[in-house]
Design an enzyme around this catalytic site. Structure first.
Site, mmCIF file in Angstrom:
data_model
loop_
_atom_site.group_PDB
_atom_site.id
_atom_site.type_symbol
_atom_site.label_atom_id
_atom_site.label_comp_id
_atom_site.label_asym_id
_atom_site.label_seq_id
_atom_site.Cartn_x
_atom_site.Cartn_y
_atom_site.Cartn_z
ATOM 1 N N ILE A 136 7.276 -13.628 -27.371
ATOM 2 C CA ILE A 136 7.502 -15.040 -27.083
ATOM 3 C C ILE A 136 9.002 -15.276 -27.210
ATOM 4 O O ILE A 136 9.705 -14.544 -27.906
ATOM 5 C CB ILE A 136 6.681 -15.978 -28.000
ATOM 6 C CG1 ILE A 136 6.932 -15.698 -29.485
ATOM 7 C CG2 ILE A 136 5.208 -15.898 -27.686
ATOM 8 C CD1 ILE A 136 6.170 -16.643 -30.417
ATOM 9 N N ASP A 137 9.493 -16.284 -26.520
ATOM 10 C CA ASP A 137 10.932 -16.526 -26.459
ATOM 11 C C ASP A 137 11.519 -16.832 -27.830
ATOM 12 O O ASP A 137 10.816 -17.305 -28.738
ATOM 13 C CB ASP A 137 11.233 -17.705 -25.525
ATOM 14 C CG ASP A 137 10.801 -17.441 -24.094
ATOM 15 O OD1 ASP A 137 10.723 -16.258 -23.717
ATOM 16 O OD2 ASP A 137 10.544 -18.413 -23.374
ATOM 17 N N LYS A 138 12.808 -16.612 -27.959
ATOM 18 C CA LYS A 138 13.524 -16.859 -29.212
ATOM 19 C C LYS A 138 13.204 -18.243 -29.774
ATOM 20 O O LYS A 138 12.889 -18.394 -30.952
ATOM 21 C CB LYS A 138 15.023 -16.712 -28.977
ATOM 22 C CG LYS A 138 15.879 -17.105 -30.185
ATOM 23 C CD LYS A 138 17.354 -17.154 -29.819
ATOM 24 C CE LYS A 138 18.167 -17.716 -30.981
ATOM 25 N NZ LYS A 138 19.578 -17.935 -30.613
ATOM 26 N N THR A 140 10.768 -20.299 -29.037
ATOM 27 C CA THR A 140 9.352 -20.653 -29.065
ATOM 28 C C THR A 140 8.776 -20.145 -30.385
ATOM 29 O O THR A 140 9.047 -19.019 -30.789
ATOM 30 C CB THR A 140 8.592 -20.016 -27.884
ATOM 31 O OG1 THR A 140 9.129 -20.514 -26.655
ATOM 32 C CG2 THR A 140 7.110 -20.334 -27.942
ATOM 33 N N ARG A 236 7.456 -22.302 -19.269
ATOM 34 C CA ARG A 236 8.674 -23.077 -19.014
ATOM 35 C C ARG A 236 8.952 -23.177 -17.522
ATOM 36 O O ARG A 236 9.293 -24.253 -17.000
ATOM 37 C CB ARG A 236 9.855 -22.423 -19.746
ATOM 38 C CG ARG A 236 9.661 -22.370 -21.252
ATOM 39 C CD ARG A 236 10.616 -21.424 -21.934
ATOM 40 N NE ARG A 236 11.993 -21.906 -21.850
ATOM 41 C CZ ARG A 236 13.047 -21.183 -22.225
ATOM 42 N NH1 ARG A 236 12.883 -19.953 -22.696
ATOM 43 N NH2 ARG A 236 14.257 -21.697 -22.122
#
Length: 302
Positions: A136-138, A140, A236
């Site tokens: 998962i993104d930084k 998130t 996103r």
């Protein structure tokens, strides 16, 4: 490793850094400009700089520098472990933490923390991403499953490929979504206009996101998103695609937005079949404080 390209008619007069960014999919424009600065790019046998404008028939050659392997260090970073057994760890990753080391993020990552907590992680993804089967993104927050051995890794990756892993997110998006349910089925790939972003593109990889509206507000909507696929920045990109970008998203949302530390996106639950027993496991965690505070503000403002 040296590579070559002959300039075509429709490339005429493009800056060489722009052209190379378009044709080298796994390199950023800043990387390519660094190669140019260090004379790693030649046109017709002569090194050129970033502002060189190519001509039809030019023979471009470039040398990609060898990537130095990262030295992984176990770091005593607090981890919120939701579940752990001999095969799998489920962690609640905080917003602001990168999942695995890369250029510019050699320390302070989830992998650095996991190595301190648990020496036994699967090695299928190599030394830089031990145990990591999805990301998962930084910015998130939320749940990630991590494989402690190769048996678990292969099983979890296969479940992801078969779309049998259940991944649910909550998000706050701009605008009031007019319908209660929806499915966004739109392929995602590198944005041709901005290589640091992803976008819905014709030749992208299959990407499917299902969403359900949880609450309506005047200028925001609280939604639950279920991933069928797991492309980079999928939720996103998809919410931006339907003109409802995530609140606080610096890459895909409005420049001036809510004062969050990144996008209002939280991986709230994950479900999978246990790699060894086959038993269905499901875990759920609350959103972080700044997400809850924004939601409460919107609820009280109604």
């Amino acid at each position: 490793m040296s590579q070559h390209y002959e300039v075509l008619e429709n490339d005429q007069s493009k800056r060489i850094d722009k052209l190379l960014t378009d044709i080298i999919s796994d390199a950023s424009r800043s990387q390519i400009q660094s190669w140019l600065k260090n004379d790693r790019v030649e046109v017709n046998g002569t090194a050129v700089k970033s502002n060189y404008k190519v001509q039809r028939g030019d023979q471009i050659s470039w040398t990609i520098p060898e990537v130095e392997p990262l030295e992984l260090t176990a770091e005593n970073i607090p981890l919120e472990i939701i579940h752990e057994d001999e095969d799998v760890i489920v962690v609640n990753k905080p917003s602001g933490m990168v999942v695995h080391p890369s250029a510019g993020h050699e320390s302070g990552t989830l992998v650095n923390a996991l190595l301190y907590h648990c020496r036994d992680l699967s090695g299928i993804n190599g030394v830089e991403r031990p145990g990591i089967v999805h990301r998962i993104d930084k910015d998130t927050s939320g749940l990630l499953m991590v494989a402690k051995n190769d048996l678990a890794h292969q099983s979890l990756v296969q479940q992801l490929s078969n779309k049998t892993v259940e991944r649910k997110y909550v998000a706050i998006v701009h605008g009031d979504i007019s319908h209660e349910y929806g499915t966004i089925d739109a392929p995602i790939g590198r944005d041709p206009k901005e290589r640091q972003r992803m976008a819905v593109v014709e030749d992208g990889r299959e990407a499917v996101t299902h969403f359900q509206v949880l609450e309506h507000f005047k200028d925001f909507t609280y939604v639950e998103c279920t991933l069928e696929t797991g492309r980079t920045h999928q939720i996103r990109v998809h919410m931006r695609y339907i003109n409802h970008p995530l609140a606080g998203d610096p890459k895909y949302g409005p420049r001036k937005t809510w004062g969050l530390n990144g996008q209002a996106l939280h991986a709230k639950s994950i479900g999978f079949s246990h790699p060894r027993t086959g038993e269905w496991k499901k875990f759920e965690v609350e959103a972080p404080q700044d997400f809850k505070e924004m939601l409460e503000y919107l609820q009280n403002r109604r």
